[in-house]
Design an enzyme around this catalytic site. Sequence first.
Site, short mmCIF file in Angstrom:
data_model
loop_
_atom_site.label_atom_id
_atom_site.label_comp_id
_atom_site.label_asym_id
_atom_site.label_seq_id
_atom_site.Cartn_x
_atom_site.Cartn_y
_atom_site.Cartn_z
N GLU A 98 24.90 45.11 45.23
CA GLU A 98 25.17 43.80 44.65
C GLU A 98 25.75 42.80 45.84
O GLU A 98 26.83 42.74 46.20
CB GLU A 98 26.19 43.77 43.60
CG GLU A 98 26.89 43.34 42.24
CD GLU A 98 27.18 43.47 42.15
OE1 GLU A 98 26.25 44.28 40.69
OE2 GLU A 98 28.80 43.91 41.32
N TYR A 124 32.94 38.90 38.01
CA TYR A 124 33.68 39.59 39.25
C TYR A 124 33.52 40.96 39.51
O TYR A 124 34.28 41.95 38.57
CB TYR A 124 34.87 38.95 39.36
CG TYR A 124 35.71 37.08 40.15
CD1 TYR A 124 35.37 36.78 40.91
CD2 TYR A 124 35.39 36.57 38.72
CE1 TYR A 124 35.77 35.66 41.61
CE2 TYR A 124 35.13 35.27 38.64
CZ TYR A 124 35.41 35.03 39.97
OH TYR A 124 35.88 33.38 40.07
N SER A 125 33.19 41.35 40.68
CA SER A 125 33.47 43.51 40.47
C SER A 125 35.02 44.08 40.25
O SER A 125 35.94 43.24 40.44
CB SER A 125 33.37 43.63 42.14
OG SER A 125 31.32 42.75 42.81
N CYS A 131 27.50 45.27 49.52
CA CYS A 131 27.79 44.34 48.58
C CYS A 131 28.94 44.08 49.06
O CYS A 131 29.77 43.98 50.14
CB CYS A 131 29.49 45.21 47.42
SG CYS A 131 29.64 45.02 45.98
N TYR A 135 26.18 38.30 45.87
CA TYR A 135 26.47 37.32 45.51
C TYR A 135 26.98 36.09 46.23
O TYR A 135 27.25 36.53 47.62
CB TYR A 135 27.60 37.24 44.81
CG TYR A 135 29.13 37.99 44.69
CD1 TYR A 135 29.84 37.11 45.44
CD2 TYR A 135 29.08 39.18 44.83
CE1 TYR A 135 31.07 38.21 45.68
CE2 TYR A 135 30.15 39.98 44.90
CZ TYR A 135 31.05 39.50 45.88
OH TYR A 135 32.30 39.73 46.22
P1 FAD Z 1 32.59 27.11 41.26
O1 FAD Z 1 32.82 25.62 41.33
O2 FAD Z 1 31.03 27.73 40.38
O3 FAD Z 1 31.68 26.36 42.60
C1 FAD Z 1 30.41 27.64 43.33
C2 FAD Z 1 29.30 26.41 43.82
O4 FAD Z 1 29.98 25.64 44.77
C3 FAD Z 1 28.27 27.40 44.40
O5 FAD Z 1 27.08 28.11 43.30
C4 FAD Z 1 27.92 25.37 45.53
O6 FAD Z 1 26.73 24.59 44.44
C5 FAD Z 1 28.85 25.33 45.75
N1 FAD Z 1 29.11 25.59 47.14
C6 FAD Z 1 29.74 26.58 47.43
N2 FAD Z 1 30.19 26.68 48.68
C7 FAD Z 1 29.76 26.06 48.76
C8 FAD Z 1 29.62 25.28 50.88
N3 FAD Z 1 29.95 25.75 51.82
N4 FAD Z 1 28.55 23.49 50.53
C9 FAD Z 1 28.53 22.94 49.39
N5 FAD Z 1 28.68 23.70 48.19
C10 FAD Z 1 29.32 25.06 48.07
N6 FAD Z 1 33.66 36.61 44.02
C11 FAD Z 1 34.93 37.77 44.41
O7 FAD Z 1 35.54 36.25 45.09
N7 FAD Z 1 34.91 38.87 44.57
C12 FAD Z 1 34.54 39.05 43.87
O8 FAD Z 1 34.50 40.91 43.05
C13 FAD Z 1 33.23 38.96 42.65
N8 FAD Z 1 32.62 39.72 42.87
C14 FAD Z 1 31.27 39.02 41.97
C15 FAD Z 1 30.06 39.94 41.21
C16 FAD Z 1 28.85 39.87 40.91
C17 FAD Z 1 27.99 40.64 40.23
C18 FAD Z 1 28.59 37.97 40.80
C19 FAD Z 1 27.27 37.45 40.79
C20 FAD Z 1 29.67 37.48 41.77
C21 FAD Z 1 30.46 37.32 42.27
N9 FAD Z 1 31.60 36.83 42.83
C22 FAD Z 1 32.94 36.94 43.30
C23 FAD Z 1 31.66 35.27 43.18
C24 FAD Z 1 32.49 35.08 41.79
O9 FAD Z 1 31.61 35.02 40.72
C25 FAD Z 1 32.06 32.81 41.64
O10 FAD Z 1 30.89 32.51 42.34
C26 FAD Z 1 32.63 32.59 42.83
O11 FAD Z 1 34.15 33.25 42.65
C27 FAD Z 1 33.29 31.05 43.12
O12 FAD Z 1 33.78 30.09 41.98
P2 FAD Z 1 34.22 29.65 41.43
O13 FAD Z 1 33.92 29.26 40.09
O14 FAD Z 1 35.29 29.60 41.97
O15 FAD Z 1 33.02 28.23 42.04
#
Ligand code: FAD
Length: 398
Positions: free
Chosen positions: A396, A178-179, A356, A398
Amino acid sequence: MYGPTPSANTIRNAEYANRFFIYEVEGLKQNEVTDQSESPIRKSGSVYITVPYNRMNQEMQRITRMGGKIKSIKPLNGSNNHSEQAGTKTASKSKTAMSDTKSKKKSDVPVNTYKPKNPLIGKCVENRELVKEGGIGRVRHLTFDVSDSELRYLEGQSIGIIPPGKDDKGKPHKLRLYSIASTRHGDYGDDNTVSLCVRELVYQHPETNETIYGVCSSYLCNLEEGADVTITGPVGKEMLLPEDPNATIIMMATGTGIAPYRAYLRRMFKEKHDDYKFNGFAWLIFGVPYTANILYQEELEEMQKEFPDNFRLTYALSREQKTADGKKMYIQNRVAEQVSEIWDLIQHENTHTYICGLKGMEDGIDEALSAEAEKHGKDWSEFQKSMKKAGRWHVETY
Ligand code: FAD
């Protein structure tokens, strides 16, 4: 606080090759150096001479030959106070020197202080909603207490969060990045906290139609104040701010892509620093669906009101605003609308552009800039490459 490690000396030496230094010299009259020096500035008994790294030895010899005595040597970008005293000539030199270097000496940037095997346990001290009534989804501003830890970070970096529990293979969940949305000093200015801006991921499973909540984002969005949270990092060198206080900073964001920019803007306009007094131009182009989805709206508008000459705020509200030809106003449309001004700004070596947020937002921005570049007889991908090489194009998504 972010002193380079000895092992980083080689990298630093390479970076010095592009840098400028200020010699404070006594015993010379200004007209003895003006003809030959880049930008000598007279102040009381001393003359200040800006010297590129590769001419330091020759310049020392020349000064000695003329009977001058060097009182001090300082790196140009580490002496903002001097630039202010020395006037515009030094200040404009500073722009060139800064643009020659990457946005920040990479060896000075803290990374991976905490790894998944030895994470930091922080405490949630704030978790508030940023989306107002009528907006789509949930986006939370979270602040974690990290006092009594070694965590130091810079604006533009990210941290990792390891959600509790196990994945469907029975293994502990992996970290999510997360940023960071706060400055290095934290939201309370005491160097003891780190803040995030997190959107809860919710979607319908494409086959079962079941509602799925993202593991880490929903864990964070529902985190109770007072609860522990497992943190890694910091990581990331792509989105750092240049040190030049006179730089132009163009920021394009969709949704939570605002997080690093909130940190930049607070550093520029809210906090007071001895070594960074922003007097450049910051332009935020921010895309969200509705007014109610404008994250941090009050603080952004307050800063814009207070610093109208230094901060421009442009929204693209896709479900409320329309383009001239009646289409939804996405960020790329807003960029296209303002592209000639953006093009002019990015011609300057002290302009940095940041993108971003949602993956995919780059294509439309590239398209708009390609069309503008063509008007000027330039190839956008070549120009963009040169900006990347100079450390002026930061992405950046994601
Ligand atoms: P997970 O449980 O990991 O689920 C994600 C997975 O669900 C995906 O890989 C995909 O397979 C599936 N999926 C998602 N959407 C769908 C869809 N519509 N249909 C079907 N499948 C789907 N997030 C923020 O909120 N704020 C930030 O500031 C932020 N900064 C980031 C900075 C960087 C450098 C990076 C790489 C990512 C950042 N993210 C940010 C994103 C964050 O890291 C997570 O990826 C995000 O919160 C989702 O994680 P999760 O564990 O909730 O989802």
